[in-house]
Design an enzyme around this catalytic site. Sequence first.
Site, PDB file in Angstrom:
ATOM      1  N   ARG A  87       0.881  -1.118  -0.095  1.00 58.36           N
ATOM      2  CA  ARG A  87      -0.048   0.042   0.019  1.00 58.36           C
ATOM      3  C   ARG A  87       0.758   1.349   0.153  1.00 58.36           C
ATOM      4  NH1 ARG A  87      -2.149  -3.402   4.177  1.00 58.36           N
ATOM      5  NH2 ARG A  87      -4.313  -4.132   3.773  1.00 58.36           N
ATOM      6  N   LYS A 120      -2.015  -2.090   7.905  1.00 54.78           N
ATOM      7  CA  LYS A 120      -3.259  -1.242   8.634  1.00 54.78           C
ATOM      8  C   LYS A 120      -3.314  -1.793   9.974  1.00 54.78           C
ATOM      9  CE  LYS A 120      -6.203  -0.376   4.587  1.00 54.78           C
ATOM     10  NZ  LYS A 120      -7.608  -0.476   3.996  1.00 54.78           N
ATOM     11  N   HIS A 135      -4.371  -8.537   3.764  1.00 56.24           N
ATOM     12  CA  HIS A 135      -5.812  -8.494   3.930  1.00 56.24           C
ATOM     13  C   HIS A 135      -6.168  -9.103   4.956  1.00 56.24           C
ATOM     14  CE1 HIS A 135      -6.686  -7.650  -0.636  1.00 56.24           C
ATOM     15  NE2 HIS A 135      -6.412  -6.625   0.190  1.00 56.24           N
ATOM     16  N   TYR A 157     -10.097 -10.206  -6.733  1.00 57.25           N
ATOM     17  CA  TYR A 157      -9.141 -10.481  -7.849  1.00 57.25           C
ATOM     18  C   TYR A 157      -9.510 -11.664  -8.371  1.00 57.25           C
ATOM     19  CZ  TYR A 157      -6.488  -7.155  -5.593  1.00 57.25           C
ATOM     20  OH  TYR A 157      -6.142  -5.815  -4.889  1.00 57.25           O
TER      21      TYR A 157
END
Length: 300
Positions: A147, A171, A268, A277
């Site tokens: 990211r 994250k 994720h 995807y």
Amino acid sequence: MLADFTRYLEAERRYSPLTVRNYRHDVEQFLAWLGVGDADFDPCRVTTEDIREWMLFRTEEGHLSAASMNREISSLRALFRWLLRTGAVSRDVTQPVASLRTSRRLPAFVPESRMSGIVSECEQDSEDFIRERNSLIVLLFYACGLRLAELVGIDRGDFSADYTSLRVRGKGDKERIVPILEFVREKILHYIGLIERQNICISPEKALFLTHKGKRISRTAVYRTVQEELDKAGVQGKKSPHVLRHTFATHLLNGGADMREIQELLGHASLQATQVYTHNSIAKLREIYAKAHPREKGGE
């Protein structure tokens, strides 16, 4: 109240500064619509109907898309769950509110044929610091699926001693280890060598990606760099760091990688986020099938 809520998002939820700022802004807008300030806000007086009326107001008067409205509702959900947890309210009035249906857009990605040329160009070594830095930015996005915030936050000490793996802070401050392919490793070593030979960083700054003055590069500068590099390569459509992340995942899936392995590499939290995807993969499979099937080729 808002100050305590903000501290909760930062300290306990460990949200990024940008997410915290967005959540706080959304709550402030909601309070303004209610006609109250932070000091005189009584959450016990808010009803589920108020939340639904707020959604109607924002989508009709504010012309918000379903995706943007859902993000604002997420902010209010976070607020009322926190209020319920602290005992400030006895029930979560956002719980009965359903998210708006959004049209599912497939992630944009760069075709393998075009990406191969971009990688080959980035692999070429030079003594130009900015050229080398920009090439490595593109390579790390594509080869590691990072990211934007993750790439900007990389320190030189985040690599293993032999530069074959990288510790990434994702994250919620969750860490994961991603492998470094040999061609990327060689580019990293060349780039770090340039920093040392050209005295780019003579301060205690530990960042991998630096400005020519030796400071950590900004998110805006990285975003602009990717746009310029992809535009120069003739990439059509959207050009952003996230497109390279999508390209990484799509190419891995098309190459036969397991979905859970891709989930782990992307960082994720759930497999559902990674499954988007498969749509790109199915599109690729359909194309191959159409070309290869005897019936499509004119057979009986």
